[in-house]
Design a protein around this motif. Structure first.
Motif, PDB file in Angstrom:
ATOM      1  N   TYR A  14      42.779  26.126  40.574  1.00  0.00           N
ATOM      2  CA  TYR A  14      42.575  25.015  39.648  1.00  0.00           C
ATOM      3  C   TYR A  14      42.464  25.600  38.251  1.00  0.00           C
ATOM      4  O   TYR A  14      41.492  26.278  37.925  1.00  0.00           O
ATOM      5  CB  TYR A  14      41.316  24.233  40.023  1.00  0.00           C
ATOM      6  N   TYR A  15      43.482  25.325  37.448  1.00  0.00           N
ATOM      7  CA  TYR A  15      43.588  25.936  36.129  1.00  0.00           C
ATOM      8  C   TYR A  15      43.752  24.842  35.083  1.00  0.00           C
ATOM      9  O   TYR A  15      44.585  23.952  35.230  1.00  0.00           O
ATOM     10  CB  TYR A  15      44.797  26.867  36.109  1.00  0.00           C
ATOM     11  N   ASN A  16      42.957  24.923  34.041  1.00  0.00           N
ATOM     12  CA  ASN A  16      43.060  23.996  32.931  1.00  0.00           C
ATOM     13  C   ASN A  16      43.054  24.836  31.665  1.00  0.00           C
ATOM     14  O   ASN A  16      42.145  25.632  31.455  1.00  0.00           O
ATOM     15  CB  ASN A  16      41.868  23.040  32.956  1.00  0.00           C
ATOM     16  N   GLN A  17      44.059  24.666  30.818  1.00  0.00           N
ATOM     17  CA  GLN A  17      44.161  25.495  29.620  1.00  0.00           C
ATOM     18  C   GLN A  17      42.972  25.334  28.680  1.00  0.00           C
ATOM     19  O   GLN A  17      42.653  26.242  27.930  1.00  0.00           O
ATOM     20  CB  GLN A  17      45.449  25.187  28.859  1.00  0.00           C
ATOM     21  N   SER A  18      42.322  24.190  28.721  1.00  0.00           N
ATOM     22  CA  SER A  18      41.246  23.955  27.760  1.00  0.00           C
ATOM     23  C   SER A  18      39.880  24.402  28.247  1.00  0.00           C
ATOM     24  O   SER A  18      38.917  24.366  27.485  1.00  0.00           O
ATOM     25  CB  SER A  18      41.193  22.466  27.396  1.00  0.00           C
ATOM     26  N   SER A  19      39.778  24.812  29.496  1.00  0.00           N
ATOM     27  CA  SER A  19      38.451  25.220  29.978  1.00  0.00           C
ATOM     28  C   SER A  19      38.510  26.559  30.684  1.00  0.00           C
ATOM     29  O   SER A  19      39.523  26.960  31.233  1.00  0.00           O
ATOM     30  CB  SER A  19      37.882  24.155  30.915  1.00  0.00           C
ATOM     31  N   ASP A  20      37.420  27.243  30.654  1.00  0.00           N
ATOM     32  CA  ASP A  20      37.248  28.517  31.319  1.00  0.00           C
ATOM     33  C   ASP A  20      35.940  28.409  32.083  1.00  0.00           C
ATOM     34  O   ASP A  20      34.995  27.831  31.571  1.00  0.00           O
ATOM     35  CB  ASP A  20      37.167  29.639  30.285  1.00  0.00           C
ATOM     36  N   PRO A  21      35.781  28.838  33.249  1.00  0.00           N
ATOM     37  CA  PRO A  21      36.681  29.635  34.078  1.00  0.00           C
ATOM     38  C   PRO A  21      37.602  28.748  34.913  1.00  0.00           C
ATOM     39  O   PRO A  21      37.493  27.525  34.916  1.00  0.00           O
ATOM     40  CB  PRO A  21      35.717  30.382  34.985  1.00  0.00           C
ATOM     41  N   MET A  22      38.495  29.412  35.647  1.00  0.00           N
ATOM     42  CA  MET A  22      39.339  28.702  36.605  1.00  0.00           C
ATOM     43  C   MET A  22      38.654  28.746  37.963  1.00  0.00           C
ATOM     44  O   MET A  22      37.807  29.602  38.217  1.00  0.00           O
ATOM     45  CB  MET A  22      40.734  29.316  36.657  1.00  0.00           C
ATOM     46  N   GLN A  23      38.995  27.809  38.823  1.00  0.00           N
ATOM     47  CA  GLN A  23      38.424  27.776  40.167  1.00  0.00           C
ATOM     48  C   GLN A  23      39.506  28.168  41.168  1.00  0.00           C
ATOM     49  O   GLN A  23      40.659  27.754  41.041  1.00  0.00           O
ATOM     50  CB  GLN A  23      37.902  26.374  40.522  1.00  0.00           C
ATOM     51  N   ILE A  24      39.089  28.974  42.133  1.00  0.00           N
ATOM     52  CA  ILE A  24      39.988  29.393  43.207  1.00  0.00           C
ATOM     53  C   ILE A  24      39.301  29.084  44.528  1.00  0.00           C
ATOM     54  O   ILE A  24      38.158  29.474  44.743  1.00  0.00           O
ATOM     55  CB  ILE A  24      40.313  30.902  43.129  1.00  0.00           C
ATOM     56  N   ARG A  25      40.011  28.353  45.399  1.00  0.00           N
ATOM     57  CA  ARG A  25      39.542  28.106  46.752  1.00  0.00           C
ATOM     58  C   ARG A  25      40.532  28.773  47.691  1.00  0.00           C
ATOM     59  O   ARG A  25      41.739  28.547  47.592  1.00  0.00           O
ATOM     60  CB  ARG A  25      39.492  26.608  47.077  1.00  0.00           C
ATOM     61  N   THR A  26      40.035  29.621  48.563  1.00  0.00           N
ATOM     62  CA  THR A  26      40.934  30.334  49.473  1.00  0.00           C
ATOM     63  C   THR A  26      40.276  30.570  50.819  1.00  0.00           C
ATOM     64  O   THR A  26      39.048  30.661  50.913  1.00  0.00           O
ATOM     65  CB  THR A  26      41.399  31.673  48.865  1.00  0.00           C
ATOM     66  N   ASN A  27      41.105  30.653  51.837  1.00  0.00           N
ATOM     67  CA  ASN A  27      40.632  31.130  53.134  1.00  0.00           C
ATOM     68  C   ASN A  27      41.492  32.297  53.591  1.00  0.00           C
ATOM     69  O   ASN A  27      41.604  32.592  54.761  1.00  0.00           O
ATOM     70  CB  ASN A  27      40.562  30.010  54.186  1.00  0.00           C
ATOM     71  N   ASP A  28      42.076  32.989  52.622  1.00  0.00           N
ATOM     72  CA  ASP A  28      42.857  34.209  52.863  1.00  0.00           C
ATOM     73  C   ASP A  28      41.883  35.396  52.812  1.00  0.00           C
ATOM     74  O   ASP A  28      41.329  35.697  51.761  1.00  0.00           O
ATOM     75  CB  ASP A  28      43.930  34.350  51.789  1.00  0.00           C
ATOM     76  N   ILE A  54      34.975  25.789  57.178  1.00  0.00           N
ATOM     77  CA  ILE A  54      36.205  25.018  57.307  1.00  0.00           C
ATOM     78  C   ILE A  54      37.172  25.289  56.159  1.00  0.00           C
ATOM     79  O   ILE A  54      38.344  25.573  56.373  1.00  0.00           O
ATOM     80  CB  ILE A  54      35.886  23.511  57.375  1.00  0.00           C
ATOM     81  N   CYS A  55      36.684  25.224  54.938  1.00  0.00           N
ATOM     82  CA  CYS A  55      37.589  25.297  53.775  1.00  0.00           C
ATOM     83  C   CYS A  55      37.697  26.675  53.154  1.00  0.00           C
ATOM     84  O   CYS A  55      38.544  26.907  52.307  1.00  0.00           O
ATOM     85  CB  CYS A  55      37.140  24.305  52.707  1.00  0.00           C
ATOM     86  N   GLY A  56      36.844  27.591  53.488  1.00  0.00           N
ATOM     87  CA  GLY A  56      36.945  28.938  52.936  1.00  0.00           C
ATOM     88  C   GLY A  56      35.921  29.216  51.860  1.00  0.00           C
ATOM     89  O   GLY A  56      34.813  28.701  51.885  1.00  0.00           O
ATOM     90  N   SER A  57      36.311  30.003  50.872  1.00  0.00           N
ATOM     91  CA  SER A  57      35.415  30.442  49.811  1.00  0.00           C
ATOM     92  C   SER A  57      35.892  29.897  48.465  1.00  0.00           C
ATOM     93  O   SER A  57      37.085  29.820  48.208  1.00  0.00           O
ATOM     94  CB  SER A  57      35.375  31.966  49.753  1.00  0.00           C
ATOM     95  N   TYR A  58      34.927  29.551  47.649  1.00  0.00           N
ATOM     96  CA  TYR A  58      35.209  29.026  46.314  1.00  0.00           C
ATOM     97  C   TYR A  58      34.697  30.025  45.281  1.00  0.00           C
ATOM     98  O   TYR A  58      33.549  30.481  45.374  1.00  0.00           O
ATOM     99  CB  TYR A  58      34.502  27.692  46.106  1.00  0.00           C
ATOM    100  N   PHE A  59      35.529  30.341  44.310  1.00  0.00           N
ATOM    101  CA  PHE A  59      35.168  31.278  43.259  1.00  0.00           C
ATOM    102  C   PHE A  59      35.435  30.661  41.895  1.00  0.00           C
ATOM    103  O   PHE A  59      36.355  29.857  41.740  1.00  0.00           O
ATOM    104  CB  PHE A  59      36.012  32.560  43.367  1.00  0.00           C
ATOM    105  N   GLU A  60      34.646  31.060  40.918  1.00  0.00           N
ATOM    106  CA  GLU A  60      34.938  30.786  39.519  1.00  0.00           C
ATOM    107  C   GLU A  60      35.320  32.117  38.904  1.00  0.00           C
ATOM    108  O   GLU A  60      34.579  33.093  39.025  1.00  0.00           O
ATOM    109  CB  GLU A  60      33.728  30.201  38.804  1.00  0.00           C
ATOM    110  N   VAL A  61      36.484  32.151  38.253  1.00  0.00           N
ATOM    111  CA  VAL A  61      37.015  33.404  37.739  1.00  0.00           C
ATOM    112  C   VAL A  61      37.439  33.219  36.287  1.00  0.00           C
ATOM    113  O   VAL A  61      38.069  32.210  35.942  1.00  0.00           O
ATOM    114  CB  VAL A  61      38.247  33.860  38.578  1.00  0.00           C
TER     115      VAL A  61
END
Length: 98
Positions: A14-28, A54-61
Motif C-alpha cells: 500500500y503506497y501513497n505518494q503523499s504519505s510515509d510510511p508505506m504498508q506491506i502485508r505479506t505471507n511470504d 490467516i493473513c500474514g504479517s503487516y509492516f510499516e516501512v
C-alpha cells in the motif's frame, strides 16, 4: 503461520505518494524474514505492526527502503551471448543443477 503453497504466498503493498510510511502485508516467509531483519536492525525505518495466522504479517516501512525494479526482456542475441559466456566461465544454470 500454516505452510502455504507458493501460489498462496501473496504480498500487498500500500503506497501513497503523499504519505510515509508505506504498508506491506505479506505471507511470504522469505519476505517476512527480510522485513523482520530490517525491523530489528533499523526500527526507525521498518516495524512489524500486526501478525495473524490467516493473513500474514503487516509492516510499516519507510518508502525510501523499497524499490520495484521493472526490466525489459533480453533479446535472443543477448541470451545466447550470456549462455556462451556462462559456459566458458563454468557457470551452470539453476535448471542444470537440479
Amino acid at each position: 503461520m500454516s505452510k502455504l503453497t507458493k501460489r498462496d504466498r501473496d504480498t500487498e503493498i500500500y503506497y501513497n505518494q503523499s504519505s510515509d510510511p508505506m504498508q506491506i502485508r505479506t505471507n511470504d516467509p522469505k519476505l517476512i524474514r527480510k522485513l523482520n531483519a530490517l525491523a530489528i536492525d533499523f526500527p526507525e525505518m521498518c516495524k512489524l505492526t500486526e501478525e495473524d495466522e490467516i493473513c500474514g504479517s503487516y509492516f510499516e516501512v519507510d518508502k525510501r527502503r523499497v524499490s520495484i525494479h521493472v526490466t525489459r526482456p533480453y533479446s535472443e542475441a543477448r541470451r545466447q551471448w550470456q549462455s556462451q559466456w556462462a559456459k566458458e566461465n563454468g557457470i551452470r544454470s539453476s535448471q542444470a543443477k537440479q
